[in-house]
Design a protein around this motif. Structure first.
Motif, PDB file in Angstrom:
ATOM      1  N   ASN A   2       5.325  -5.519   1.628  1.00 45.31           N
ATOM      2  CA  ASN A   2       5.778  -5.023   2.925  1.00 45.31           C
ATOM      3  C   ASN A   2       6.916  -4.022   2.776  1.00 45.31           C
ATOM      4  OD1 ASN A   2       3.954  -6.341   4.605  1.00 45.31           O
ATOM      5  ND2 ASN A   2       5.199  -8.189   4.660  1.00 45.31           N
ATOM      6  N   TYR A   3       7.827  -4.289   1.852  1.00 52.61           N
ATOM      7  CA  TYR A   3       8.932  -3.365   1.620  1.00 52.61           C
ATOM      8  C   TYR A   3       8.398  -1.996   1.206  1.00 52.61           C
ATOM      9  CZ  TYR A   3      12.999  -1.158  -0.469  1.00 52.61           C
ATOM     10  OH  TYR A   3      13.995  -0.264  -0.780  1.00 52.61           O
ATOM     11  N   LEU A   4       7.440  -1.981   0.302  1.00 50.80           N
ATOM     12  CA  LEU A   4       6.859  -0.714  -0.139  1.00 50.80           C
ATOM     13  C   LEU A   4       6.188  -0.003   1.028  1.00 50.80           C
ATOM     14  CD1 LEU A   4       5.352  -1.905  -3.531  1.00 50.80           C
ATOM     15  CD2 LEU A   4       7.419  -0.541  -3.183  1.00 50.80           C
ATOM     16  N   LEU A   5       5.418  -0.734   1.804  1.00 48.35           N
ATOM     17  CA  LEU A   5       4.740  -0.168   2.963  1.00 48.35           C
ATOM     18  C   LEU A   5       5.743   0.417   3.958  1.00 48.35           C
ATOM     19  CD1 LEU A   5       2.164   0.231   4.697  1.00 48.35           C
ATOM     20  CD2 LEU A   5       2.553  -2.065   5.580  1.00 48.35           C
ATOM     21  N   GLU A   6       6.767  -0.340   4.278  1.00 54.26           N
ATOM     22  CA  GLU A   6       7.768   0.099   5.245  1.00 54.26           C
ATOM     23  C   GLU A   6       8.541   1.336   4.779  1.00 54.26           C
ATOM     24  OE1 GLU A   6      10.037  -3.448   5.768  1.00 54.26           O
ATOM     25  OE2 GLU A   6       8.453  -4.421   6.954  1.00 54.26           O
ATOM     26  N   ASN A   7       8.546   1.571   3.480  1.00 58.61           N
ATOM     27  CA  ASN A   7       9.254   2.724   2.934  1.00 58.61           C
ATOM     28  C   ASN A   7       8.328   3.856   2.508  1.00 58.61           C
ATOM     29  OD1 ASN A   7      12.301   2.124   2.790  1.00 58.61           O
ATOM     30  ND2 ASN A   7      11.284   0.204   2.284  1.00 58.61           N
ATOM     31  N   GLY A   8       7.083   3.823   2.997  1.00 61.77           N
ATOM     32  CA  GLY A   8       6.159   4.933   2.815  1.00 61.77           C
ATOM     33  C   GLY A   8       5.455   5.020   1.485  1.00 61.77           C
ATOM     34  N   PHE A   9       5.451   3.955   0.725  1.00 64.78           N
ATOM     35  CA  PHE A   9       4.805   3.982  -0.586  1.00 64.78           C
ATOM     36  C   PHE A   9       3.313   3.692  -0.488  1.00 64.78           C
ATOM     37  CE2 PHE A   9       9.147   3.373  -1.854  1.00 64.78           C
ATOM     38  CZ  PHE A   9       9.254   4.009  -3.078  1.00 64.78           C
ATOM     39  N   THR A  10       2.565   4.283  -1.372  1.00 68.49           N
ATOM     40  CA  THR A  10       1.191   3.883  -1.626  1.00 68.49           C
ATOM     41  C   THR A  10       1.230   3.071  -2.912  1.00 68.49           C
ATOM     42  OG1 THR A  10       0.266   5.834  -0.576  1.00 68.49           O
ATOM     43  CG2 THR A  10      -1.149   4.679  -2.152  1.00 68.49           C
ATOM     44  N   ILE A  11       0.560   1.953  -2.931  1.00 70.40           N
ATOM     45  CA  ILE A  11       0.670   1.008  -4.036  1.00 70.40           C
ATOM     46  C   ILE A  11      -0.497   1.188  -4.998  1.00 70.40           C
ATOM     47  CG2 ILE A  11       0.755  -1.450  -4.599  1.00 70.40           C
ATOM     48  CD1 ILE A  11       1.661  -1.614  -1.441  1.00 70.40           C
ATOM     49  N   ALA A  12      -0.194   1.446  -6.253  1.00 71.57           N
ATOM     50  CA  ALA A  12      -1.221   1.463  -7.300  1.00 71.57           C
ATOM     51  C   ALA A  12      -1.284   0.051  -7.844  1.00 71.57           C
ATOM     52  CB  ALA A  12      -0.862   2.460  -8.392  1.00 71.57           C
ATOM     53  N   LEU A  13      -2.342  -0.652  -7.493  1.00 76.35           N
ATOM     54  CA  LEU A  13      -2.432  -2.079  -7.793  1.00 76.35           C
ATOM     55  C   LEU A  13      -3.457  -2.333  -8.897  1.00 76.35           C
ATOM     56  CD1 LEU A  13      -1.433  -4.874  -7.040  1.00 76.35           C
ATOM     57  CD2 LEU A  13      -3.165  -4.960  -5.266  1.00 76.35           C
ATOM     58  N   GLY A  14      -2.970  -2.720 -10.057  1.00 75.40           N
ATOM     59  CA  GLY A  14      -3.843  -3.035 -11.178  1.00 75.40           C
ATOM     60  C   GLY A  14      -4.288  -4.484 -11.136  1.00 75.40           C
ATOM     61  N   ILE A  15      -5.552  -4.705 -11.378  1.00 71.88           N
ATOM     62  CA  ILE A  15      -6.114  -6.053 -11.347  1.00 71.88           C
ATOM     63  C   ILE A  15      -5.803  -6.799 -12.645  1.00 71.88           C
ATOM     64  CG2 ILE A  15      -8.260  -7.390 -11.194  1.00 71.88           C
ATOM     65  CD1 ILE A  15      -7.432  -6.010  -8.563  1.00 71.88           C
ATOM     66  N   GLY A  16      -5.887  -6.136 -13.772  1.00 71.37           N
ATOM     67  CA  GLY A  16      -5.692  -6.826 -15.042  1.00 71.37           C
ATOM     68  C   GLY A  16      -5.341  -5.879 -16.164  1.00 71.37           C
ATOM     69  N   VAL A  17      -5.433  -6.399 -17.344  1.00 70.47           N
ATOM     70  CA  VAL A  17      -5.122  -5.648 -18.551  1.00 70.47           C
ATOM     71  C   VAL A  17      -6.155  -6.015 -19.612  1.00 70.47           C
ATOM     72  CG1 VAL A  17      -3.530  -7.391 -19.440  1.00 70.47           C
ATOM     73  CG2 VAL A  17      -3.250  -5.011 -20.122  1.00 70.47           C
ATOM     74  N   HIS A  18      -6.362  -5.129 -20.550  1.00 72.10           N
ATOM     75  CA  HIS A  18      -7.420  -5.304 -21.546  1.00 72.10           C
ATOM     76  C   HIS A  18      -7.368  -6.648 -22.261  1.00 72.10           C
ATOM     77  CE1 HIS A  18      -4.813  -4.644 -25.055  1.00 72.10           C
ATOM     78  NE2 HIS A  18      -4.153  -3.824 -24.246  1.00 72.10           N
ATOM     79  N   SER A  19      -6.185  -7.178 -22.493  1.00 72.11           N
ATOM     80  CA  SER A  19      -6.077  -8.435 -23.241  1.00 72.11           C
ATOM     81  C   SER A  19      -6.501  -9.652 -22.418  1.00 72.11           C
ATOM     82  CB  SER A  19      -4.653  -8.619 -23.755  1.00 72.11           C
ATOM     83  OG  SER A  19      -3.741  -8.594 -22.680  1.00 72.11           O
TER      84      SER A  19
END
Length: 100
Positions: A2-19
């Motif tokens: 919510n903080y990111l949203l309220e401050n105009g950010f677009t979120i790059a959301l990674g699901i996982g990592v190769h390991s």
């Protein structure tokens, strides 16, 4: 989030990592992906299936491409907002074998 949203950010959301792929396996990875979409799709996100997902292939280990493809298909299926979807690959020459 919510903080990111309220401050105009677009979120790059990674699901996982190769390991995580060999530890979790394809079924659990897709279930986790479905959860992440259900939890965060209403936010302004850019989906990243996983980071450096081609490292096992480069190391001549098992290739988990199909698992990550299924995760991407899960995101596409359940994200009703059709947010951008991509992946994070290990950096290498643009013309290297399977570089994209």
């Amino acid at each position: 989030m919510n903080y990111l949203l309220e401050n105009g950010f677009t979120i790059a959301l990674g699901i996982g990592v190769h390991s995580a792929t060999p530890v979790m396996g394809p079924e659990a990875m897709c279930a986790y992906t479905k959860y992440m979409v259900a939890r965060y799709a209403a936010y302004p996100v850019v989906w990243i299936t996983g980071q450096e997902i081609d490292i096992p292939y480069l190391r001549k280990e098992e290739d988990y491409h199909e698992t990550w493809l299924k995760c991407a298909e899960t995101i596409a299926k359940y994200d009703g907002f059709n947010r951008p979807l991509g992946t994070h690959l290990y950096s290498r020459e643009y013309n290297a074998e399977r570089s994209c």
